[in-house]
Scaffold this active site. Structure first.
Site, PDB file in Angstrom:
ATOM      1  N   ARG A 149       4.405   4.015 -11.074  1.00 17.18           N
ATOM      2  CA  ARG A 149       5.387   4.901 -10.409  1.00 17.18           C
ATOM      3  C   ARG A 149       6.803   4.732 -10.968  1.00 17.18           C
ATOM      4  NH1 ARG A 149       2.182   4.172  -5.563  1.00 17.18           N
ATOM      5  NH2 ARG A 149       0.853   6.016  -5.488  1.00 17.18           N
ATOM      6  N   LYS A 152      15.040  14.149 -20.490  1.00 17.22           N
ATOM      7  CA  LYS A 152      13.863  15.037 -20.510  1.00 17.22           C
ATOM      8  C   LYS A 152      12.739  14.296 -21.230  1.00 17.22           C
ATOM      9  CE  LYS A 152      15.738  19.703 -20.448  1.00 17.22           C
ATOM     10  NZ  LYS A 152      15.896  20.940 -21.236  1.00 17.22           N
ATOM     11  N   GLU A 159      19.913  20.782 -34.573  1.00 18.51           N
ATOM     12  CA  GLU A 159      20.373  20.518 -33.201  1.00 18.51           C
ATOM     13  C   GLU A 159      21.872  20.186 -33.193  1.00 18.51           C
ATOM     14  OE1 GLU A 159      18.385  21.142 -30.697  1.00 18.51           O
ATOM     15  OE2 GLU A 159      16.354  20.367 -31.004  1.00 18.51           O
ATOM     16  N   LYS A 173      26.555  16.557 -25.103  1.00 15.01           N
ATOM     17  CA  LYS A 173      25.321  16.481 -24.309  1.00 15.01           C
ATOM     18  C   LYS A 173      25.547  15.658 -23.049  1.00 15.01           C
ATOM     19  CE  LYS A 173      20.513  16.432 -24.039  1.00 15.01           C
ATOM     20  NZ  LYS A 173      19.235  16.511 -24.655  1.00 15.01           N
ATOM     21  N   GLU A 206      18.870  20.979 -15.140  1.00 11.08           N
ATOM     22  CA  GLU A 206      18.852  22.300 -15.785  1.00 11.08           C
ATOM     23  C   GLU A 206      18.770  23.439 -14.784  1.00 11.08           C
ATOM     24  OE1 GLU A 206      17.020  22.580 -19.809  1.00 11.08           O
ATOM     25  OE2 GLU A 206      15.896  24.226 -18.919  1.00 11.08           O
ATOM     26  N   ARG A 214      22.922  23.494 -18.417  1.00 11.43           N
ATOM     27  CA  ARG A 214      22.107  22.733 -19.375  1.00 11.43           C
ATOM     28  C   ARG A 214      21.161  23.643 -20.164  1.00 11.43           C
ATOM     29  NH1 ARG A 214      19.017  16.873 -18.743  1.00 11.43           N
ATOM     30  NH2 ARG A 214      18.143  16.913 -20.853  1.00 11.43           N
ATOM     31  N   ASN A 217      19.258  25.170 -24.879  1.00  7.18           N
ATOM     32  CA  ASN A 217      18.015  25.732 -25.409  1.00  7.18           C
ATOM     33  C   ASN A 217      18.257  26.919 -26.329  1.00  7.18           C
ATOM     34  OD1 ASN A 217      16.043  24.035 -24.060  1.00  7.18           O
ATOM     35  ND2 ASN A 217      16.888  24.907 -22.193  1.00  7.18           N
ATOM     36  N   HIS A 232      15.576  27.950 -28.707  1.00  3.06           N
ATOM     37  CA  HIS A 232      14.343  27.247 -28.357  1.00  3.06           C
ATOM     38  C   HIS A 232      13.246  28.161 -27.832  1.00  3.06           C
ATOM     39  CE1 HIS A 232      16.840  23.787 -29.050  1.00  3.06           C
ATOM     40  NE2 HIS A 232      15.917  22.933 -28.668  1.00  3.06           N
ATOM     41  N   HIS A 241      10.101  27.544 -29.757  1.00  2.00           N
ATOM     42  CA  HIS A 241       8.887  26.991 -29.141  1.00  2.00           C
ATOM     43  C   HIS A 241       7.686  27.905 -29.393  1.00  2.00           C
ATOM     44  CE1 HIS A 241      11.175  24.269 -26.049  1.00  2.00           C
ATOM     45  NE2 HIS A 241      11.210  23.799 -27.275  1.00  2.00           N
ATOM     46  N   HIS A 252      10.144  20.677 -35.274  1.00  9.36           N
ATOM     47  CA  HIS A 252      10.871  21.224 -34.130  1.00  9.36           C
ATOM     48  C   HIS A 252      12.250  21.751 -34.541  1.00  9.36           C
ATOM     49  CE1 HIS A 252      12.421  21.694 -30.075  1.00  9.36           C
ATOM     50  NE2 HIS A 252      13.445  20.919 -30.398  1.00  9.36           N
TER      51      HIS A 252
HETATM   52  P1  NAD Z   1       9.657  12.690 -34.824  1.00  7.07           P
HETATM   53  O1  NAD Z   1       9.775  11.768 -33.706  1.00  7.07           O
HETATM   54  O2  NAD Z   1       8.320  13.239 -35.142  1.00  7.07           O
HETATM   55  O3  NAD Z   1      10.244  11.985 -36.120  1.00  7.07           O
HETATM   56  C1  NAD Z   1      10.208  12.673 -37.331  1.00  7.07           C
HETATM   57  C2  NAD Z   1       9.503  11.850 -38.428  1.00  7.07           C
HETATM   58  O4  NAD Z   1      10.424  10.891 -38.925  1.00  7.07           O
HETATM   59  C3  NAD Z   1       8.278  11.079 -37.980  1.00  7.07           C
HETATM   60  O5  NAD Z   1       7.329  11.137 -39.017  1.00  7.07           O
HETATM   61  C4  NAD Z   1       8.794   9.652 -37.826  1.00  7.07           C
HETATM   62  O6  NAD Z   1       7.781   8.703 -38.039  1.00  7.07           O
HETATM   63  C5  NAD Z   1       9.829   9.583 -38.917  1.00  7.07           C
HETATM   64  N1  NAD Z   1      10.934   8.666 -38.694  1.00  7.07           N
HETATM   65  C6  NAD Z   1      11.600   8.455 -37.543  1.00  7.07           C
HETATM   66  N2  NAD Z   1      12.647   7.665 -37.765  1.00  7.07           N
HETATM   67  C7  NAD Z   1      12.643   7.341 -39.068  1.00  7.07           C
HETATM   68  C8  NAD Z   1      13.486   6.579 -39.897  1.00  7.07           C
HETATM   69  N3  NAD Z   1      14.594   6.017 -39.437  1.00  7.07           N
HETATM   70  N4  NAD Z   1      13.157   6.438 -41.205  1.00  7.07           N
HETATM   71  C9  NAD Z   1      12.044   7.061 -41.702  1.00  7.07           C
HETATM   72  N5  NAD Z   1      11.226   7.818 -40.983  1.00  7.07           N
HETATM   73  C10 NAD Z   1      11.523   7.968 -39.664  1.00  7.07           C
HETATM   74  O7  NAD Z   1      10.583  13.975 -34.648  1.00  7.07           O
HETATM   75  P2  NAD Z   1      12.088  14.199 -34.131  1.00  7.07           P
HETATM   76  O8  NAD Z   1      12.601  15.302 -34.952  1.00  7.07           O
HETATM   77  O9  NAD Z   1      12.852  12.959 -34.031  1.00  7.07           O
HETATM   78  O10 NAD Z   1      11.846  14.719 -32.636  1.00  7.07           O
HETATM   79  C11 NAD Z   1      11.195  15.951 -32.386  1.00  7.07           C
HETATM   80  C12 NAD Z   1      10.706  15.952 -30.966  1.00  7.07           C
HETATM   81  O11 NAD Z   1      11.814  15.809 -30.091  1.00  7.07           O
HETATM   82  C13 NAD Z   1      10.017  17.233 -30.580  1.00  7.07           C
HETATM   83  O12 NAD Z   1       8.805  16.943 -29.921  1.00  7.07           O
HETATM   84  C14 NAD Z   1      10.974  17.886 -29.621  1.00  7.07           C
HETATM   85  O13 NAD Z   1      10.339  18.684 -28.664  1.00  7.07           O
HETATM   86  C15 NAD Z   1      11.629  16.705 -29.009  1.00  7.07           C
HETATM   87  N6  NAD Z   1      12.937  16.990 -28.408  1.00  7.07           N
HETATM   88  C16 NAD Z   1      13.157  16.528 -27.154  1.00  7.07           C
HETATM   89  C17 NAD Z   1      14.394  16.721 -26.560  1.00  7.07           C
HETATM   90  C18 NAD Z   1      14.663  16.140 -25.209  1.00  7.07           C
HETATM   91  O14 NAD Z   1      15.706  16.476 -24.631  1.00  7.07           O
HETATM   92  N7  NAD Z   1      13.821  15.279 -24.692  1.00  7.07           N
HETATM   93  C19 NAD Z   1      15.405  17.399 -27.246  1.00  7.07           C
HETATM   94  C20 NAD Z   1      15.140  17.863 -28.532  1.00  7.07           C
HETATM   95  C21 NAD Z   1      13.893  17.650 -29.107  1.00  7.07           C
HETATM   96  N1  GLY Z   2      17.336  19.533 -25.576  1.00  8.14           N
HETATM   97  C1  GLY Z   2      17.692  20.284 -24.426  1.00  8.14           C
HETATM   98  C2  GLY Z   2      18.041  19.466 -23.257  1.00  8.14           C
HETATM   99  O1  GLY Z   2      18.031  18.266 -23.292  1.00  8.14           O
HETATM  100  O2  GLY Z   2      18.346  20.001 -22.230  1.00  8.14           O
END
Ligand code: NAD
Ligand code: GLY
Length: 375
Positions: free
Chosen positions: A127, A149, A191, A233, A243, A247, A251, A254, A258, A272
């Site tokens: 939990r 998120k 982003e 942010k 949101e 907030r 997006n 997005h 998406h 992404h």
């Molecule tokens: P990711 O986590 O897949 O990382 C990208 C790649 O880089 C992976 O292959 C990883 O292994 C590699 N990597 C990471 N750090 C590294 C480093 N320092 N050196 C070498 N390789 C490295 O992708 P991302 O772009 O970081 O994140 C994308 C995700 O984030 C999506 O799923 C998206 O929906 C999510 N997202 C979430 C929010 C939120 O508010 N929670 C906001 C934006 C995006």
């Molecule tokens: N990446 C959009 C949010 O965090 O609201």
């Protein structure tokens, strides 16, 4: 600026759930010192992926140990496909097998995929147990690690299952960006540009001059980009954590993006950030078609993203069999659909985004159809 590790601290103000974002260089080696005061017990499980783990896990574990924090690690496969129910189930089983207690902290070491799935697991296992983000991609340092998120994708759409669950701290060591492949740097840059395009025209103008330096690893430029993005942010999250209003502007691009990710099946075909870049261009095009945005602003946004090296259309993708209707269908499953109407973030120009549910279906289909025709 602290000279020992050249870092800066920003605060996300959420009452008793407020937390610091510490960003700079060399922070990984001080992670134990920085988080120790926040941990209910001196024990942590680090969740990472099979690319980041070999690069940074030993340093993090050593830093934790120096501060008296015992740690174990769980390693997931890298990539977007990991953000699903099957990996979530396995992660939770691994956490339970490690005999976590409610005072054990989970640390996400990696990009947004690791941050999102680890945060989700932390929010539901026992939990809810404490959670720390150590983002290692540009995307996760400027966006996903901040704001709470969490979630996974499902076959029906992006991030459709998840929680709002804030970390206890975010530690963004910009030196980790030195090992990030260029394609991933560019995806994260989408982003960064988003913050300028939403509401900060001065930042967008700065990016037009300095974006290449950000992507080429110039630390001063990266630092300005990461801190400006995190500050924006943090302010928005503090105002509208769940949101209910502003907030949603985060997006921009997005809803289109998406849909493209869903169409490509959440793999590495389209990252992404790449989907967001294309989606932002589509959002500007839709705004122009609706007579809301001057054509020159849409051209300016597209020109900058293209100059940086991001995709701005569908031409790099195999779109055989894609239809505008199918893409629109993905959008109707978006989390922001209200009373059956899709919420779009549209724009009156660079830095002038707003939300609307009044984008006519035919005009959206025309934007999608045009993009498919040019692919
Ligand atoms: P990711 O986590 O897949 O990382 C990208 C790649 O880089 C992976 O292959 C990883 O292994 C590699 N990597 C990471 N750090 C590294 C480093 N320092 N050196 C070498 N390789 C490295 O992708 P991302 O772009 O970081 O994140 C994308 C995700 O984030 C999506 O799923 C998206 O929906 C999510 N997202 C979430 C929010 C939120 O508010 N929670 C906001 C934006 C995006
Ligand atoms: N990446 C959009 C949010 O965090 O609201």
């Amino acid at each position: 600026m602290n000279e020992q590790t050249r870092h800066e601290t920003l605060r996300v103000g959420l009452g008793d759930r407020s937390y610091d974002i510490v960003a700079g260089e060399g922070i990984l080696d001080r992670a134990g010192d920085l988080i120790a005061p926040l941990l209910p017990q001196p024990r942590a499980i680090v969740v990472t992926d099979d690319i980041v783990g070999p690069l940074y896990l030993d340093r993090l574990s050593a830093a934790l140990e120096r501060s008296g924090i015992a740690s174990d690690a769980v390693t997931l496969p890298s990539g977007e496909a990991t953000k699903d129910f099957s990996h979530l189930e396995k992660l939770i089983d691994d956490l339970l097998a490690a005999r976590i207690e409610r005072g054990t902290t989970v640390i996400a070491l990696g990009g947004g995929v690791i941050g999102d799935i680890t945060g989700f697991a932390a929010s539901i296992v026992l939990r809810g147990i404490p959670f720390v983000q150590i983002p290692t991609t540009l995307l996760s340092q400027v966006d996903s690690s901040v704001g709470g998120k969490t979630g996974v994708n499902t076959a029906r759409g992006k991030n459709l299952v998840g929680t709002f669950y804030q970390p206890r701290m975010v530690l963004a060591d910009m030196a980790t960006l030195d090992t990030l492949p260029r394609r991933q740097v560019l995806a994260g840059y989408a982003e960064v540009a988003k913050y300028g395009l939403i509401s900060d025209p001065a930042f967008f103008a700065w990016l037009e001059k300095n974006g290449a330096a950000v992507c080429n690893g110039n630390r001063e430029a990266q630092s300005h980009a990461v801190l400006t993005s995190c500050a924006t942010k943090a302010t928005i999250v503090a105002e509208d954590e769940r949101e209910n209003g502003r907030r949603a502007l985060l997006n921009l691009g997005h809803t289109f993006g998406h849909a493209l990710e869903a169409q490509t099946g959440f793999g590495d075909t389209l990252l992404h950030g790449e989907a967001v870049a294309i989606g932002m261009v589509m959002a500007f095009n839709l705004s122009v078609r609706l007579g809301l945005c001057p054509e020159k602003d849409a051209q300016r946004a597209k020109a900058h993203l293209e100059a940086i090296g991001l995709p701005v259309g569908l031409d790099r993708l195999d779109t055989a069999g894609w239809t505008a209707d199918a893409l629109y269908g993905h959008m109707t499953l978006d989390k922001k659909v209200a009373d059956g109407r899709i919420t779009f973030v549209l724009t009156k120009g660079v830095g002038k985004s707003f939300m609307t549910q009044d984008a006519p279906r035919d005009t959206v289909l025309a934007v999608l159809g045009e993009a498919l025709k040019q692919a």
